[in-house]
Design a protein around this motif. Structure first.
Motif, mmCIF file in Angstrom:
data_model
loop_
_atom_site.group_PDB
_atom_site.id
_atom_site.type_symbol
_atom_site.label_atom_id
_atom_site.label_comp_id
_atom_site.label_asym_id
_atom_site.label_seq_id
_atom_site.Cartn_x
_atom_site.Cartn_y
_atom_site.Cartn_z
ATOM 1 N N ILE A 20 0.826 -1.212 0.000
ATOM 2 C CA ILE A 20 0.000 0.000 0.000
ATOM 3 C C ILE A 20 0.858 1.259 0.000
ATOM 4 C CG2 ILE A 20 -1.609 1.366 1.409
ATOM 5 C CD1 ILE A 20 -2.789 -1.390 2.325
ATOM 6 N N LEU A 21 1.927 1.260 0.800
ATOM 7 C CA LEU A 21 2.717 2.476 1.010
ATOM 8 C C LEU A 21 3.833 2.709 -0.011
ATOM 9 C CD1 LEU A 21 3.025 2.258 4.888
ATOM 10 C CD2 LEU A 21 1.529 3.762 3.559
ATOM 11 N N THR A 22 4.155 1.705 -0.791
ATOM 12 C CA THR A 22 5.273 1.852 -1.730
ATOM 13 C C THR A 22 4.945 2.815 -2.864
ATOM 14 O OG1 THR A 22 6.893 0.648 -3.027
ATOM 15 C CG2 THR A 22 4.617 -0.073 -3.247
ATOM 16 N N SER A 23 5.987 3.386 -3.416
ATOM 17 C CA SER A 23 5.815 4.175 -4.632
ATOM 18 C C SER A 23 6.267 3.364 -5.843
ATOM 19 C CB SER A 23 6.579 5.499 -4.538
ATOM 20 O OG SER A 23 7.945 5.254 -4.308
ATOM 21 N N ASP A 24 6.657 2.105 -5.632
ATOM 22 C CA ASP A 24 7.024 1.217 -6.733
ATOM 23 C C ASP A 24 5.767 0.867 -7.535
ATOM 24 O OD1 ASP A 24 9.683 1.110 -5.956
ATOM 25 O OD2 ASP A 24 9.438 -0.734 -4.795
ATOM 26 N N PRO A 25 5.928 0.580 -8.825
ATOM 27 C CA PRO A 25 4.770 0.175 -9.620
ATOM 28 C C PRO A 25 4.218 -1.165 -9.122
ATOM 29 C CG PRO A 25 6.798 -0.045 -10.897
ATOM 30 C CD PRO A 25 7.163 0.613 -9.602
ATOM 31 N N GLU A 26 2.954 -1.414 -9.407
ATOM 32 C CA GLU A 26 2.332 -2.670 -8.987
ATOM 33 C C GLU A 26 3.118 -3.847 -9.526
ATOM 34 O OE1 GLU A 26 -1.981 -4.867 -8.925
ATOM 35 O OE2 GLU A 26 -1.865 -2.695 -9.149
ATOM 36 N N GLY A 27 3.347 -4.834 -8.660
ATOM 37 C CA GLY A 27 4.136 -5.994 -9.035
ATOM 38 C C GLY A 27 5.628 -5.795 -8.806
ATOM 39 N N GLY A 28 6.015 -4.591 -8.367
ATOM 40 C CA GLY A 28 7.416 -4.294 -8.102
ATOM 41 C C GLY A 28 7.854 -4.801 -6.742
ATOM 42 N N ALA A 29 8.976 -4.305 -6.276
ATOM 43 C CA ALA A 29 9.572 -4.781 -5.023
ATOM 44 C C ALA A 29 8.815 -4.317 -3.780
ATOM 45 C CB ALA A 29 11.024 -4.323 -4.941
ATOM 46 N N ALA A 30 7.904 -3.367 -3.917
ATOM 47 C CA ALA A 30 7.115 -2.842 -2.794
ATOM 48 C C ALA A 30 8.023 -2.317 -1.675
ATOM 49 C CB ALA A 30 6.121 -3.876 -2.274
ATOM 50 N N ARG A 31 9.023 -1.518 -2.077
ATOM 51 C CA ARG A 31 9.979 -0.977 -1.108
ATOM 52 C C ARG A 31 9.351 0.153 -0.302
ATOM 53 N NH1 ARG A 31 14.190 1.040 -5.297
ATOM 54 N NH2 ARG A 31 12.187 1.612 -6.188
ATOM 55 N N ILE A 32 9.711 0.187 0.988
ATOM 56 C CA ILE A 32 9.368 1.328 1.837
ATOM 57 C C ILE A 32 10.590 1.640 2.703
ATOM 58 C CG2 ILE A 32 6.889 0.810 1.866
ATOM 59 C CD1 ILE A 32 7.222 -0.095 4.796
#
Length: 79
Positions: A20-32
């Motif tokens: 939810i909080l990541t700025s990575d594109p959907e399916g990305g690493a979901a970094r925060i």
């Protein structure tokens, strides 16, 4: 017999928070940022009440070591 595991439940919640909080594109690493991850994890672990504080601190130290290798960002694969 209950199979509920507070740590697995917490990690599932953290995965959702990262997505939810990541700025990575959907399916990305979901970094925060580690600071965000640490704040949320500590808060959720404290209200859960079943995860010892020492375990929380040890887990976050391991996550921080991984995040430090990735410009301070936590990736889903780190946990």
């Amino acid at each position: 017999i209950s199979c509920w595991n507070p740590l697995q439940s917490l990690l599932s919640s953290m995965k959702q928070a990262c997505e939810i909080l990541t700025s990575d594109p959907e399916g990305g690493a979901a970094r925060i940022p580690f600071e965000t991850f640490s704040f949320l994890y500590s808060y959720l672990a404290s209200i859960d009440g079943e995860i010892p504080e020492a375990d929380t601190e040890a887990f976050l130290q391991g996550i921080k070591e991984q995040a430090d290798k990735h410009s301070g960002m936590v990736l889903l694969r780190h946990f």
